[in-house]
Write an enzyme that holds these catalytic residues in place. Structure first.
Site, PDB file in Angstrom:
ATOM      1  CB  CYS A 218      10.090 -75.604 -29.091  1.00 26.15           C
ATOM      2  SG  CYS A 218       9.563 -74.086 -29.883  1.00 26.15           S
ATOM      3  N   GLY A 219       8.789 -76.725 -32.074  1.00 17.46           N
ATOM      4  CA  GLY A 219       8.884 -76.595 -33.529  1.00 17.46           C
ATOM      5  C   GLY A 219       9.525 -75.292 -33.967  1.00 17.46           C
ATOM      6  CG  HIS A 220       7.670 -71.534 -33.317  1.00 14.18           C
ATOM      7  ND1 HIS A 220       7.307 -71.050 -34.549  1.00 14.18           N
ATOM      8  CD2 HIS A 220       6.515 -71.768 -32.655  1.00 14.18           C
ATOM      9  CE1 HIS A 220       5.992 -70.981 -34.623  1.00 14.18           C
ATOM     10  NE2 HIS A 220       5.487 -71.419 -33.483  1.00 14.18           N
ATOM     11  CB  CYS A 221      13.268 -74.255 -30.514  1.00 15.37           C
ATOM     12  SG  CYS A 221      12.501 -73.357 -29.158  1.00 15.37           S
TER      13      CYS A 221
END
Length: 179
Positions: free
Chosen positions: A73-76
């Site tokens: 996940c990019g946000h993670c």
């Protein structure tokens, strides 16, 4: 693209394309091996939890923040260094931050139980007691922007002991504001 002697443009042959592809893949693999693209590489203070130890870990803390994440996940990945830094600083105040990798199938039931529908999802587990000292627990959603400052300030606010007000202070406030 290469130019020939007649100033025309020609396509590179397959061996040049293969060499470029191999070189590109080699650069990527060296980057992964060096940890450059692993945002969790320096995270030493965030507690890693799994389905097998989740209940035990939660019950051992008066308050604990849990990040449900996936490594893809990019946000993670973007939030990981902020969360790790917050974990280090909050640990000095006795406040624990934890994380659970939801890419692990064994953790799917817990993610579902706590309503994880996107990543990262952050939940705060608080242990409280009723008037008969019966243990109660609450789960709070962390709906704020995911940043170091907001995580640290929110967790410090939640972990502070309640303020005890004397009867005279309460009477004073009531007399000033209630008619």
């Amino acid at each position: 693209l290469a130019k020939c002697s007649r100033s025309c443009v020609r396509e590179p042959d397959m061996s040049v394309r293969r060499a470029a592809l191999v070189l590109g893949l080699l650069c990527l693999s060296v980057g992964f091996a060096a940890g450059e693209s692993d945002p969790w590489a320096n995270d030493k203070d965030t507690l890693i939890i799994h389905a097998s130890n989740f209940s035990e870990v939660i019950s051992q803390h008066k308050i604990i923040m849990v990040e449900f994440f996936t490594p893809w996940c990019g946000h993670c990945r973007q939030f990981a260094p902020e969360y790790a830094r917050a974990a280090t600083d909050l640990k000095k105040n006795g406040i624990t931050l934890a994380k659970m990798n939801c890419d692990d199938e064994a953790n799917h039931p817990l993610a579902h139980q706590y309503g994880v529908r996107g990543f990262p999802t952050i939940r705060i587990f608080k242990k409280m007691f009723d008037s008969q000292d019966k243990q109660l627990g609450t789960v709070e959603n962390f709906e704020q922007e995911r940043s170091y400052d907001l995580v640290v300030n929110h967790m410090k606010d939640l972990a502070m002991p309640p303020v005890e007000l004397g009867a005279e202070h309460i009477d004073s406030v009531l007399s000033q504001h209630v008619k």
